[in-house]
Enzyme design. Structure first.
Site, PDB file in Angstrom:
ATOM      1  N   HIS A 459       0.910  -1.118  -0.055  1.00  0.00           N
ATOM      2  CA  HIS A 459       0.116   0.146   0.072  1.00  0.00           C
ATOM      3  C   HIS A 459       1.015   1.360   0.154  1.00  0.00           C
ATOM      4  O   HIS A 459       0.429   2.319  -0.570  1.00  0.00           O
ATOM      5  CB  HIS A 459      -0.878   0.109   1.335  1.00  0.00           C
ATOM      6  CG  HIS A 459      -1.987  -0.889   1.133  1.00  0.00           C
ATOM      7  ND1 HIS A 459      -2.926  -1.543   1.980  1.00  0.00           N
ATOM      8  CD2 HIS A 459      -2.510  -1.588  -0.070  1.00  0.00           C
ATOM      9  CE1 HIS A 459      -3.682  -2.290   1.490  1.00  0.00           C
ATOM     10  NE2 HIS A 459      -3.744  -2.321   0.358  1.00  0.00           N
ATOM     11  N   ARG A 566     -20.658  24.767 -14.188  1.00  0.00           N
ATOM     12  CA  ARG A 566     -21.798  24.215 -13.536  1.00  0.00           C
ATOM     13  C   ARG A 566     -22.621  25.181 -12.703  1.00  0.00           C
ATOM     14  O   ARG A 566     -22.258  25.771 -11.713  1.00  0.00           O
ATOM     15  CB  ARG A 566     -21.142  23.117 -12.448  1.00  0.00           C
ATOM     16  CG  ARG A 566     -20.240  22.212 -13.180  1.00  0.00           C
ATOM     17  CD  ARG A 566     -19.632  21.100 -12.167  1.00  0.00           C
ATOM     18  NE  ARG A 566     -18.480  20.275 -12.849  1.00  0.00           N
ATOM     19  CZ  ARG A 566     -17.463  20.586 -13.073  1.00  0.00           C
ATOM     20  NH1 ARG A 566     -16.636  21.796 -12.537  1.00  0.00           N
ATOM     21  NH2 ARG A 566     -16.387  19.494 -13.546  1.00  0.00           N
ATOM     22  N   ARG A 602     -23.789  25.330 -18.450  1.00  0.00           N
ATOM     23  CA  ARG A 602     -24.791  24.080 -18.284  1.00  0.00           C
ATOM     24  C   ARG A 602     -26.011  24.487 -17.599  1.00  0.00           C
ATOM     25  O   ARG A 602     -25.833  25.048 -16.431  1.00  0.00           O
ATOM     26  CB  ARG A 602     -24.211  22.839 -17.611  1.00  0.00           C
ATOM     27  CG  ARG A 602     -25.093  21.615 -17.809  1.00  0.00           C
ATOM     28  CD  ARG A 602     -24.367  20.524 -17.194  1.00  0.00           C
ATOM     29  NE  ARG A 602     -23.983  20.606 -15.979  1.00  0.00           N
ATOM     30  CZ  ARG A 602     -23.186  19.682 -15.220  1.00  0.00           C
ATOM     31  NH1 ARG A 602     -22.685  18.886 -15.753  1.00  0.00           N
ATOM     32  NH2 ARG A 602     -23.072  19.974 -13.925  1.00  0.00           N
ATOM     33  N   GLU A 696     -24.166  12.349 -22.260  1.00  0.00           N
ATOM     34  CA  GLU A 696     -23.892  11.394 -21.227  1.00  0.00           C
ATOM     35  C   GLU A 696     -24.446  10.132 -20.994  1.00  0.00           C
ATOM     36  O   GLU A 696     -24.416   9.648 -19.931  1.00  0.00           O
ATOM     37  CB  GLU A 696     -23.912  12.524 -19.884  1.00  0.00           C
ATOM     38  CG  GLU A 696     -25.038  13.379 -19.822  1.00  0.00           C
ATOM     39  CD  GLU A 696     -24.972  14.545 -18.776  1.00  0.00           C
ATOM     40  OE1 GLU A 696     -24.027  14.495 -17.800  1.00  0.00           O
ATOM     41  OE2 GLU A 696     -25.773  15.183 -18.912  1.00  0.00           O
ATOM     42  N   ASN A 719     -17.720  11.184 -17.613  1.00  0.00           N
ATOM     43  CA  ASN A 719     -18.116  10.712 -16.309  1.00  0.00           C
ATOM     44  C   ASN A 719     -19.455   9.696 -16.359  1.00  0.00           C
ATOM     45  O   ASN A 719     -19.440   8.535 -15.875  1.00  0.00           O
ATOM     46  CB  ASN A 719     -17.816  11.801 -14.987  1.00  0.00           C
ATOM     47  CG  ASN A 719     -16.615  12.293 -15.264  1.00  0.00           C
ATOM     48  OD1 ASN A 719     -15.738  11.843 -15.803  1.00  0.00           O
ATOM     49  ND2 ASN A 719     -16.663  13.493 -14.421  1.00  0.00           N
ATOM     50  N   ASP A 720     -20.444  10.502 -16.598  1.00  0.00           N
ATOM     51  CA  ASP A 720     -21.745   9.753 -16.538  1.00  0.00           C
ATOM     52  C   ASP A 720     -21.835   8.968 -17.730  1.00  0.00           C
ATOM     53  O   ASP A 720     -22.458   7.647 -17.311  1.00  0.00           O
ATOM     54  CB  ASP A 720     -22.830  10.764 -16.594  1.00  0.00           C
ATOM     55  CG  ASP A 720     -23.527  11.162 -15.161  1.00  0.00           C
ATOM     56  OD1 ASP A 720     -23.254  10.411 -14.263  1.00  0.00           O
ATOM     57  OD2 ASP A 720     -23.881  12.418 -15.123  1.00  0.00           O
ATOM     58  N   ARG A 730     -19.879   4.826 -10.608  1.00  0.00           N
ATOM     59  CA  ARG A 730     -18.405   5.258 -10.522  1.00  0.00           C
ATOM     60  C   ARG A 730     -18.102   5.546  -8.946  1.00  0.00           C
ATOM     61  O   ARG A 730     -16.872   5.789  -8.810  1.00  0.00           O
ATOM     62  CB  ARG A 730     -18.417   6.456 -11.471  1.00  0.00           C
ATOM     63  CG  ARG A 730     -19.087   7.560 -11.250  1.00  0.00           C
ATOM     64  CD  ARG A 730     -18.803   8.596 -12.249  1.00  0.00           C
ATOM     65  NE  ARG A 730     -20.059   9.684 -12.456  1.00  0.00           N
ATOM     66  CZ  ARG A 730     -19.971  10.978 -11.870  1.00  0.00           C
ATOM     67  NH1 ARG A 730     -18.579  11.144 -11.453  1.00  0.00           N
ATOM     68  NH2 ARG A 730     -20.857  11.780 -12.020  1.00  0.00           N
ATOM     69  N   CYS A 767     -15.846  17.333 -21.772  1.00  0.00           N
ATOM     70  CA  CYS A 767     -15.766  18.138 -20.566  1.00  0.00           C
ATOM     71  C   CYS A 767     -15.772  17.069 -19.347  1.00  0.00           C
ATOM     72  O   CYS A 767     -15.472  17.664 -18.266  1.00  0.00           O
ATOM     73  CB  CYS A 767     -16.928  18.811 -20.399  1.00  0.00           C
ATOM     74  SG  CYS A 767     -18.709  18.348 -20.532  1.00  0.00           S
TER      75      CYS A 767
END
Length: 837
Positions: A459, A566, A602, A696, A719-720, A730, A767
């Protein structure tokens, strides 16, 4: 011992609306992983004690405090979400650990405005952290004032405690092949424990003629189960079948971890002797020079025994609680920064700290007259010996996690702060460092670390790679005989520690370091110039921001515009929606900060894990697949109308581009476009800003051509798109490492998006997080992406990456990548065709 048979009424520690945990906008708290409890959206600036009790932990950053009530219930009071990132700024703690407090006593104060503007949410938690012994029953779910009754705490009856099922005759069995990389070591064992604790039934794993309770990480590790080994699972209790299926799923699917996927090739030490050089194994790459600093572990004096048993038990309990609180804060910090490896490692530490195999052995030693310090140390040593004797190098490395816990708890018992202060630029030598050591050393700016023992899959090695700290392991005892202060060269790539480098060699290494620094400086110096490939294709490098302040950072770092603003920051963590004027001022501030550069804004994307107090939404079984993004805006058109009006009042309007989230079909786009046109006419405007669609969800990617006919541009949110395409959350601890946007299925959707947009002459941007990955830059360019929106500090790096690429070659190679079978194969091919560094 505390009397935990008493019922207890907790009073409200804050004034404000009451929320159930399910409505808290944080997956860890909402899932109940931290324990059962309640939340309040505060209206006041002071947190008060909900009952009489003792302060058993105070967060170093002043945003949380834990009390033990007189009936034994342990209560975490946590002010705000992700407030650990503020590092205490805006908080004033009014009590100390060990203090006795009364119901209604002030515990901490905070600057409401300052904290609210910088944290994720002011929603505050009251959590029962030892909920296995208590139940929490809300008295009210309406608004409360400080001191009003809030929660009824009741001790669980023996039959209610997990494992004491009235119907223990139901027993089921199953078998499964272990899919976890490296077998069942600490982190996968912690996941198994977490799964088992979600059920009342008692569960065990059976392997090689031995068994272990799924409650014990140490017991599971002690079975020495290798990757692909066949194991048997037994569950006994009323929900045995459900527990069995959940455990089988955890053992077989939550398998991909980052230990090996991102580990550098292990180079075996050369046996050929070389004067002035110690040979080791590369655990984290790099080449550095600096003074050698020796770091020794904590040593205990002899113990004569004869201690007061109850006093020593209490001391150990308090030390364990203190360390547990610190680890939870580390986890919270890692989660906020999406450091998945760090989060997984310290989640395993927390599970080990609660392991009955360790705790029982320590308390038995105390009962025999040992001091808490020596009892804890002997308990750890015994378990380390077990792991060493199992014959598994990987499990032997995991003994280092136990030694980390020994050091942390001993420091708490001895009342010692972190003892070492290492100068920046030093190279640290030690017998073996622990994960906590590595985090502290990295924060102090050390140049590198080297260890006499340790392994490349430990680790510590994983954390060193994540922090960019060069690391050598397995150098042998000769390392510890070296004089501190001498200048050395740590060549981790070559597996060498050079003990007597010449002046020429030191100069060579310093020059290599200077070249790296110069490259970063050069990238920054050219960050304000356009990014064009070798064959002349222009790529716009924009920035993702959430405020005008971040927009200013984007400009300073050379961003060509804002690729994603955002707007949720205006809507969350407040009692009423922002009015049209407030919104317009906020959007105008971002446009002003960007000068003549375009800004993509957005529209509101709430729902899912982001809730609005003034817009109550129905409870959903799976909110990520529910009413969110543009779907919510269509159900509540007044919200979107107000936002569109505010956007249409910004100037100059041609620099404002509007982006619609979570679009899945063309009719949604047409409806919003018609509404926007109507508002343009109503406001008597001569122009309409560009209107784009976020890609997305897979449906939008598959309909890209139809959407591009009516949209001015498309922006891919990887991401989505990743989690929806791969059907993997995720934020799931066991699956996070597998949610890779370079998966061929994602690349196919990106390629289809770009092809569909091109048929109507529309441009496509990205993005999501993939845009910030330099390894992905040539792939995205090759597939047809022409705008990348990244974090502001990465603008210069990504622009430099673009300038070294040939768009034609990117196109040819990326087409071939679509035929590969996995994300790992894509990454390997990218390293071969477009190496980094």
């Amino acid at each position: 011992m505390p009397n935990n048979n008493k019922e207890l009424i907790l009073s409200a520690p804050l004034s404000g609306p009451v929320l159930t945990l399910a409505h808290v906008p944080d997956a860890v708290f909402a899932s109940g992983a931290m324990g059962d409890g309640i939340a309040i959206d505060p209206l006041n600036d002071t947190l008060y004690a909900p009952c009489d009790g003792e302060v058993i932990h105070v967060a170093r950053t002043g945003h949380a405090v834990t009390l033990r009530a007189d009936n034994g219930a342990e209560l975490l009071l946590h002010l705000g979400l992700d407030t650990v990132e503020l590092q205490g700024d805006g908080f004033s703690m009014l009590v100390k650990e060990g203090a006795r407090v009364s119901n209604g006593q002030a515990l901490l104060r905070y600057d409401v405005d300052s904290v609210a503007q910088r944290c994720k949410s002011l929603v505050s938690l009251l959590i029962i952290t030892n909920g296995e012994h208590f139940q929490a029953r809300p008295i009210t779910l309406k608004g409360v004032k400080v001191g009003e009754p809030l929660l009824h705490i009741v001790a669980k009856r023996p039959g209610e405690i997990r494992g004491n099922d009235a119907d223990m005759d139901i027993e089921v069995f199953g078998q499964i092949r272990i899919a976890h990389r490296g077998g069942l070591h600490a982190r996968p064992a912690a996941l198994v424990r977490q799964t088992a604790q979600g059920f009342k039934s008692r569960s065990h794993l059976h392997f090689g003629g031995r068994s272990a309770s799924c409650d014990s990480v140490m017991g599971l590790m002690g079975l020495a189960i290798n990757e692909q080994a066949q194991v048997h699972v037994s569950c006994r209790g009323s929900d045995a079948e459900a527990a069995l299926q959940a455990l089988l799923a955890t053992l077989s699917t939550a398998a991909a971890e980052n230990d090996h996927a991102h580990a550098p090739p292990v180079k075996a030490p050369s046996r050929a002797a070389e004067d002035g050089v110690l040979q080791g194994v590369c655990a984290a790459p790099g080449l550095v020079a600096g003074p050698l600093v020796r770091l020794d572990g904590l040593q205990l004096p002899d113990d004569d025994g004869g201690h007061d048993i109850e006093e020593q038990r209490q001391r150990l309990r308090q030390a364990l609680e203190h360390v547990s609180g610190d680890i939870r804060l580390t986890l919270e910090n890692a989660k906020a920064r999406r450091h998945d490896n760090e989060q997984a490692i310290f989640s395993a530490h927390l599970a080990l700290l609660e392991d009955p195999a360790l705790l029982d052995a320590a308390y038995v030693s105390i009962d025999q007259g040992d001091a808490a310090t020596h009892a804890w140390s002997r308990s750890i040593d015994a378990q380390c010996q077990v792991l060493r004797q199992l014959g598994s190098p990987l499990l032997a490395e995991r003994a280092n996690d136990l030694r980390d816990l020994r050091q942390r708890v001993l420091r708490a018992l001895l009342g010692e702060a972190w003892q070492f202060e290492v100068p920046a630029g030093a190279i640290v030598a030690a017998q073996e460092l622990t994960p906590s050591d590595l985090l502290h050393l990295s924060a102090q700016g050390v140049a590198g670390v080297c260890m006499a023992e340790g392994g490349a899959t430990s680790h510590v090695a994983i954390l060193a790679r994540g922090k960019g700290v060069p690391c050598l392991v397995a150098l042998g005892d000769a390392l510890l005989a070296q004089a501190p202060g001498q200048s050395v060269v740590l060549d981790a790539d070559g597996g060498r520690l050079e003990l007597a480098p010449t002046a020429e060699r030191l100069t060579q290494v310093q020059q290599a370091q200077a070249r790296r620094a110069a490259l970063r400086a050069q990238q920054q110096s050219l960050a304000h110039a356009p990014a064009r490939t070798i064959d002349g294709v222009g790529i716009e490098i924009a920035a993702n921001v959430a405020s005008s302040a971040e927009a200013g950072q984007a400009v300073a770092n050379g961003a060509d515009g804002v690729g994603l603003l955002r707007t949720e920051f205006l809507f969350v963590d407040r009692r009423t929606a922002p009015d049209e004027q407030e919104q317009c001022q906020a959007y105008q501030a971002v446009l002003d900060a960007m000068g003549e550069k375009p800004v993509i804004i957005r529209t509101i994307d709430v729902g899912g894990d982001k809730q609005l107090d003034y817009l109550p939404l129905p409870a959903e079984a799976n909110p990520v697949l529910g009413l969110r993004g543009i779907r919510l805006a269509l159900v509540h058109p007044e919200l979107l109308d107000q936002q569109l009006r505010a956007l249409l009042q910004t100037r100059p309007l041609h620099r404002c581009r509007i982006l619609l989230p979570m679009v899945t079909e063309v009719d949604e786009l047409l409806h919003i476009r018609q509404r926007l046109d109507a508002l343009v006419a109503e406001l008597d405007l001569s122009e309409r800003p560009q209107l784009g669609v976020m890609i997305e969800v897979p449906a939008a990617a598959l309909l890209a051509e139809q959407l591009a006919e009516h949209a001015d541009f498309l922006s891919i949110g990887t991401n989505d798109l990743s989690q929806y395409t791969l059907a993997m959350d995720r934020d799931h601890a066991g699956l996070a490492a597998r949610v890779d946007a370079l998966h061929p299925a994602l690349l196919l959707l990106i390629a289809q998006t770009c092809a569909g947009a091109a048929k109507h002459g529309r441009w496509v941007g990205v993005c999501g997080a993939l845009a910030s990955d330099p390894l992905a830059t040539p792939v995205l360019i090759g597939l047809g992406v022409r705008e990348l929106s990244v974090s502001p500090p990465q603008v210069g790096e990504i622009k430099d990456r673009v300038r070294h690429l040939d768009a034609g070659q990117c196109r040819r190679v990326s087409t071939d990548l679509l035929n590969l079978a996995s994300a790992a194969a894509v990454r390997q091919a990218c390293h071969q065709h477009w190496p980094l560094g």
